[in-house]
Write a protein that holds these residues in place. Structure first.
Motif, PDB file in Angstrom:
ATOM      1  N   GLY A  24       0.626  -1.324  -0.072  1.00  0.00           N
ATOM      2  CA  GLY A  24      -0.076  -0.043  -0.093  1.00  0.00           C
ATOM      3  C   GLY A  24       0.897   1.220   0.112  1.00  0.00           C
ATOM      4  O   GLY A  24       1.912   1.485   0.544  1.00  0.00           O
ATOM      5  N   ASN A 181      -9.700  -5.072  -2.558  1.00  0.00           N
ATOM      6  CA  ASN A 181      -8.430  -4.203  -2.530  1.00  0.00           C
ATOM      7  C   ASN A 181      -9.226  -2.971  -2.291  1.00  0.00           C
ATOM      8  O   ASN A 181      -9.664  -2.313  -3.126  1.00  0.00           O
ATOM      9  N   PHE A 222      -9.048  -3.543  -0.387  1.00  0.00           N
ATOM     10  CA  PHE A 222      -7.705  -3.845  -0.498  1.00  0.00           C
ATOM     11  C   PHE A 222      -7.569  -5.061  -0.732  1.00  0.00           C
ATOM     12  O   PHE A 222      -6.480  -5.503  -1.609  1.00  0.00           O
TER      13      PHE A 222
END
Length: 454
Positions: A24, A181, A222
């Motif tokens: 991320g 996601n 995510f």
């Protein structure tokens, strides 16, 4: 290199490889997903049902904490009937730093109603009895009739069907955004072009959405980008140790008002790409380190210098830093039922988990026999007694992003001092059984502090 340092291996010609870990990244602008974010203030599955106020408080000073992360955590392959959100809170007050209970994790779950699969009980079915035996042509036509859509039968819920493909495994490379996601929504992460050699700092933006994906207006979570199917959840334990908040009788402490919280961290949305590793290069000694090898007569040169240098450092921290160095802007590492990357082997958590992780195969989803499991070293779910599994971890670049420009907000804040925060969640995703009821569960936040690395 420990076996859990990498989930993939390099081929003979390639200089880059992807792993099964989803990374991320902080983004200033709203991307496809508007739920997941770093910093800011939390949002709830149901605005009318926030968590009990006790979940907002630091266990050290009993004051409201700040949100570090909110993650859209739907997992339609594992929990097709559940909506999920995950939260990490931390106390910003200096006296609470490094103390247990100053960082807490929370999971919100809500069961959604699924549509009845075709042919289910309650639907009227009329069986026609033929007056004569069918001809060979009719029999052939009947045999060639299309088969029922298995994906629609398994994931027929109107709230989930947009994010789950007909493929029974929404995490497979053939599914278009089927996992969950929060950072991506309708884009197909698997259609993204391979990164060009030499570009490993910040992954490229996912490829444009396909026509089929563009028709889907739901925001994927995510976890939807995870392409590897996880094993089935473990069986439920026989008894619970804590009464869930929604089943507690008597008054519940309300969630504090916004004015009761310290000034929040700045809010950043999240983008995601699979981890890309470059081929390891020969380790070098930093310019500011000098090692006297004037007495070295063995002629081994660089190898001896490297060994002498590494012997003075925490090898776990070196591996941690090297792995993050491939993608230095990452703030989050996600792999449901995967393996965390340890910041140290010498603190309490490092000692507890390293023995297991050091003997795990590179592919975290391959089951092994004999010896303790990772889940056996993590406290069980206090609400249903089931084993917990790893889901994601925050890494130090998140601190740099959150604290940038935050000087002068008071609280005697000397800055966050953790090295990594690992989240492990109930492997059954336990929650309210009634459809539409939101339930909250505190989960295990494993914190390794900066001082663990020498």
């Amino acid at each position: 290199m420990d076996p859990y340092d990498s989930d993939s291996s390099f081929d003979d010609e390639g200089d880059f490889t992807e792993t099964g870990v989803l990374l991320g990244y902080a983004a200033d602008e709203i991307l496809e997903d508007t739920i997941s974010h770093l910093g800011g203030t939390p949002t709830w599955l149901d605005d009318a049902t926030p968590p009990p106020g006790e979940f907002a408080k630091c266990k050290v000073c009993n004051s409201p904490m700040l949100l570090l992360l909110e993650l859209h955590g739907d997992l339609p392959d594992d929990f097709p009937d559940n909506e999920r959100r995950l939260y990490i809170f931390a106390c910003p007050r200096k006296p609470c730093n490094r103390k247990p209970g100053s960082i807490r994790a929370l999971r919100a779950t809500r069961k959604v109603k699924s549509e009845q699969p075709r042919g289910a009980k309650g639907q009227e079915e009329v069986e026609e009895i033929p007056t004569e035996a069918p001809s060979k042509e009719e029999e052939k036509t009947k045999n060639e009739a299309p088969k029922p859509d298995l994906g629609a039968s398994l994931f027929g819920s109107s709230s989930l069907i947009g994010s789950v493909s007909a493929n029974a495994n929404p995490f497979s490379s053939g599914g278009a955004g089927a996992s969950s996601n929060p950072f991506s929504s309708n884009s197909n992460p698997f259609a993204a072009p391979a990164p060009s050699p030499g570009l490993v700092a910040k992954p490229s933006t996912p490829a444009s959405t396909t026509a089929a994906a563009a028709a889907n207006t739901l925001s994927d979570s995510f976890a939807d980008k995870v392409r590897v199917s996880s094993p089935p959840p473990p069986p439920a334990a026989s008894s619970k140790t804590i009464t869930p908040p929604e089943e507690t009788s008597g008054p519940v402490t309300p969630w504090p008002a916004d004015s009761d919280f310290p000034a929040p961290y700045p809010r950043f949305y999240l983008d995601a790409e699979y981890e890309t590793l470059s081929r390891p290069s020969t380790p070098t000694i930093p310019d500011n380190v000098t090692i006297d090898n004037s007495e070295d007569t063995g002629g081994s040169g660089g190898a001896d210098l490297k060994d002498a240098f590494e012997s003075e450092l925490d090898k776990a921290f070196m591996r941690f830093s090297t792995r993050l160095g491939h993608n230095p802007e990452q703030i989050l590492r996600y792999q449901f039922r995967g393996n965390p990357l340890l910041y140290s082997h010498t603190d309490a958590i490092g000692k507890r988990l390293h023995e297991v992780l050091a003997h795990k195969p590179a592919n975290a989803h391959i089951a092994t026999t004999g010896g303790p499991s990772l889940s056996s070293r993590i406290p069980r779910c206090e609400y249903c007694g089931s084993e917990r599994v790893f889901e994601f971890q925050l890494v130090p670049h998140a601190i740099s992003v959150l604290e940038d420009g935050r000087e002068g907000v008071g609280l005697g804040d000397a800055g966050m001092e953790w090295g990594t925060i690992m989240l492990a969640v109930c492997g059954r995703d336990c929650g309210p059984k009634e459809v539409g009821v939101v339930g909250y569960r505190e989960e295990w936040a494993g914190v390794q502090w900066e001082e663990a690395a020498k």
